[in-house]
Design a protein around this motif. Structure first.
Motif, PDB file in Angstrom:
ATOM      1  N   ARG A   1      32.733  34.996  40.242  1.00 43.83           N
ATOM      2  CA  ARG A   1      33.591  34.306  39.033  1.00 43.83           C
ATOM      3  C   ARG A   1      33.815  35.465  38.009  1.00 43.83           C
ATOM      4  O   ARG A   1      34.983  35.098  37.345  1.00 43.83           O
ATOM      5  CB  ARG A   1      32.716  33.034  38.561  1.00 43.83           C
ATOM      6  N   TRP A   2      32.883  36.006  37.511  1.00 39.93           N
ATOM      7  CA  TRP A   2      33.199  36.823  36.418  1.00 39.93           C
ATOM      8  C   TRP A   2      34.106  37.934  36.947  1.00 39.93           C
ATOM      9  O   TRP A   2      35.094  38.391  36.072  1.00 39.93           O
ATOM     10  CB  TRP A   2      31.875  37.776  36.173  1.00 39.93           C
ATOM     11  N   TRP A   3      34.336  38.496  38.087  1.00 32.00           N
ATOM     12  CA  TRP A   3      35.469  39.627  38.822  1.00 32.00           C
ATOM     13  C   TRP A   3      36.581  38.629  38.684  1.00 32.00           C
ATOM     14  O   TRP A   3      37.495  39.082  38.234  1.00 32.00           O
ATOM     15  CB  TRP A   3      35.194  39.933  40.014  1.00 32.00           C
ATOM     16  N   ALA A   4      36.605  37.466  39.046  1.00 32.13           N
ATOM     17  CA  ALA A   4      37.745  36.684  38.829  1.00 32.13           C
ATOM     18  C   ALA A   4      38.331  36.389  37.299  1.00 32.13           C
ATOM     19  O   ALA A   4      39.554  36.613  37.041  1.00 32.13           O
ATOM     20  CB  ALA A   4      37.709  35.322  39.358  1.00 32.13           C
ATOM     21  N   ARG A   5      37.643  36.126  36.262  1.00 28.99           N
ATOM     22  CA  ARG A   5      37.715  35.977  35.081  1.00 28.99           C
ATOM     23  C   ARG A   5      38.292  37.215  34.501  1.00 28.99           C
ATOM     24  O   ARG A   5      39.105  37.091  33.649  1.00 28.99           O
ATOM     25  CB  ARG A   5      36.361  35.430  34.422  1.00 28.99           C
ATOM     26  N   THR A   6      37.725  38.240  34.862  1.00 32.91           N
ATOM     27  CA  THR A   6      38.163  39.621  34.251  1.00 32.91           C
ATOM     28  C   THR A   6      39.233  40.330  34.755  1.00 32.91           C
ATOM     29  O   THR A   6      39.749  41.295  34.638  1.00 32.91           O
ATOM     30  CB  THR A   6      37.042  40.605  34.147  1.00 32.91           C
ATOM     31  N   GLY A   7      39.866  39.708  35.907  1.00 34.06           N
ATOM     32  CA  GLY A   7      40.983  40.135  36.639  1.00 34.06           C
ATOM     33  C   GLY A   7      40.717  41.203  37.645  1.00 34.06           C
ATOM     34  O   GLY A   7      41.581  41.816  38.116  1.00 34.06           O
ATOM     35  N   GLN A   8      39.584  41.555  38.079  1.00 33.61           N
ATOM     36  CA  GLN A   8      39.066  42.546  39.061  1.00 33.61           C
ATOM     37  C   GLN A   8      39.373  42.074  40.238  1.00 33.61           C
ATOM     38  O   GLN A   8      39.725  42.939  41.077  1.00 33.61           O
ATOM     39  CB  GLN A   8      37.694  43.014  38.571  1.00 33.61           C
ATOM     40  N   LEU A   9      39.076  40.941  40.607  1.00 35.62           N
ATOM     41  CA  LEU A   9      39.315  40.216  41.992  1.00 35.62           C
ATOM     42  C   LEU A   9      40.467  39.208  41.850  1.00 35.62           C
ATOM     43  O   LEU A   9      40.125  38.350  40.934  1.00 35.62           O
ATOM     44  CB  LEU A   9      38.237  39.559  42.415  1.00 35.62           C
ATOM     45  N   PRO A  10      41.560  39.332  42.246  1.00 36.89           N
ATOM     46  CA  PRO A  10      42.614  38.418  42.055  1.00 36.89           C
ATOM     47  C   PRO A  10      42.320  36.976  42.840  1.00 36.89           C
ATOM     48  O   PRO A  10      41.777  37.118  43.856  1.00 36.89           O
ATOM     49  CB  PRO A  10      43.968  39.030  43.033  1.00 36.89           C
ATOM     50  N   GLY A  11      42.542  36.103  42.128  1.00 34.44           N
ATOM     51  CA  GLY A  11      42.056  34.528  42.449  1.00 34.44           C
ATOM     52  C   GLY A  11      42.774  33.678  41.596  1.00 34.44           C
ATOM     53  O   GLY A  11      43.562  33.842  40.834  1.00 34.44           O
ATOM     54  N   GLN A  12      42.887  32.266  42.224  1.00 34.98           N
ATOM     55  CA  GLN A  12      43.342  31.138  41.330  1.00 34.98           C
ATOM     56  C   GLN A  12      42.400  30.311  40.996  1.00 34.98           C
ATOM     57  O   GLN A  12      41.582  29.751  41.881  1.00 34.98           O
ATOM     58  CB  GLN A  12      44.468  30.606  42.447  1.00 34.98           C
ATOM     59  N   ARG A  13      42.387  29.984  39.809  1.00 34.46           N
ATOM     60  CA  ARG A  13      41.520  28.798  39.211  1.00 34.46           C
ATOM     61  C   ARG A  13      42.024  27.537  39.478  1.00 34.46           C
ATOM     62  O   ARG A  13      43.187  27.287  38.920  1.00 34.46           O
ATOM     63  CB  ARG A  13      41.005  29.051  37.837  1.00 34.46           C
ATOM     64  N   ILE A  14      41.463  26.546  40.198  1.00 33.16           N
ATOM     65  CA  ILE A  14      42.126  25.478  40.432  1.00 33.16           C
ATOM     66  C   ILE A  14      41.233  24.143  39.717  1.00 33.16           C
ATOM     67  O   ILE A  14      41.801  23.248  39.535  1.00 33.16           O
ATOM     68  CB  ILE A  14      42.043  24.965  42.061  1.00 33.16           C
ATOM     69  N   SER A  15      40.285  24.510  39.022  1.00 26.55           N
ATOM     70  CA  SER A  15      39.809  23.558  38.111  1.00 26.55           C
ATOM     71  C   SER A  15      38.676  24.246  37.314  1.00 26.55           C
ATOM     72  O   SER A  15      38.576  25.699  37.362  1.00 26.55           O
ATOM     73  CB  SER A  15      38.886  22.490  39.028  1.00 26.55           C
ATOM     74  N   VAL A  16      37.929  23.789  36.547  1.00 24.41           N
ATOM     75  CA  VAL A  16      36.975  24.498  35.387  1.00 24.41           C
ATOM     76  C   VAL A  16      35.992  25.461  36.320  1.00 24.41           C
ATOM     77  O   VAL A  16      35.819  26.594  35.820  1.00 24.41           O
ATOM     78  CB  VAL A  16      36.224  23.406  34.823  1.00 24.41           C
TER      79      VAL A  16
END
Length: 70
Positions: free
Chosen positions: A31-46
């Motif tokens: 989750r941290w990698w995703a939030r900081t943009g290190q791992l591309p992902g899509q947030r679909i809820s909180v």
């Protein structure tokens, strides 16, 4: 394709738990990698993120090549 987990053929997205297992890290790390943009992902809820298998493979390969260079 994935070493640690069996993904159904044609899977189009992976959840945090799948990525964490594949990369042998905690779900909070993914989750941290995703939030900081290190791992591309899509947030679909909180709390729910989804990831493309291709992005996870590229991220894993980049991390592994960085470890070898160190």
């Amino acid at each position: 394709m994935f070493r640690n987990i069996c993904i159904r053929e044609g899977a189009t997205r992976l959840y945090v738990c799948h990525v964490a297992q594949e990369l042998s890290v905690a779900e909070t790390t993914v989750r941290w990698w995703a939030r900081t943009g290190q791992l591309p992902g899509q947030r679909i809820s909180v709390k729910v993120w989804v990831f493309s298998p291709a992005d996870v493979i590229a991220f894993r390969d980049k991390r592994e090549s960085g470890k070898e260079a160190a």
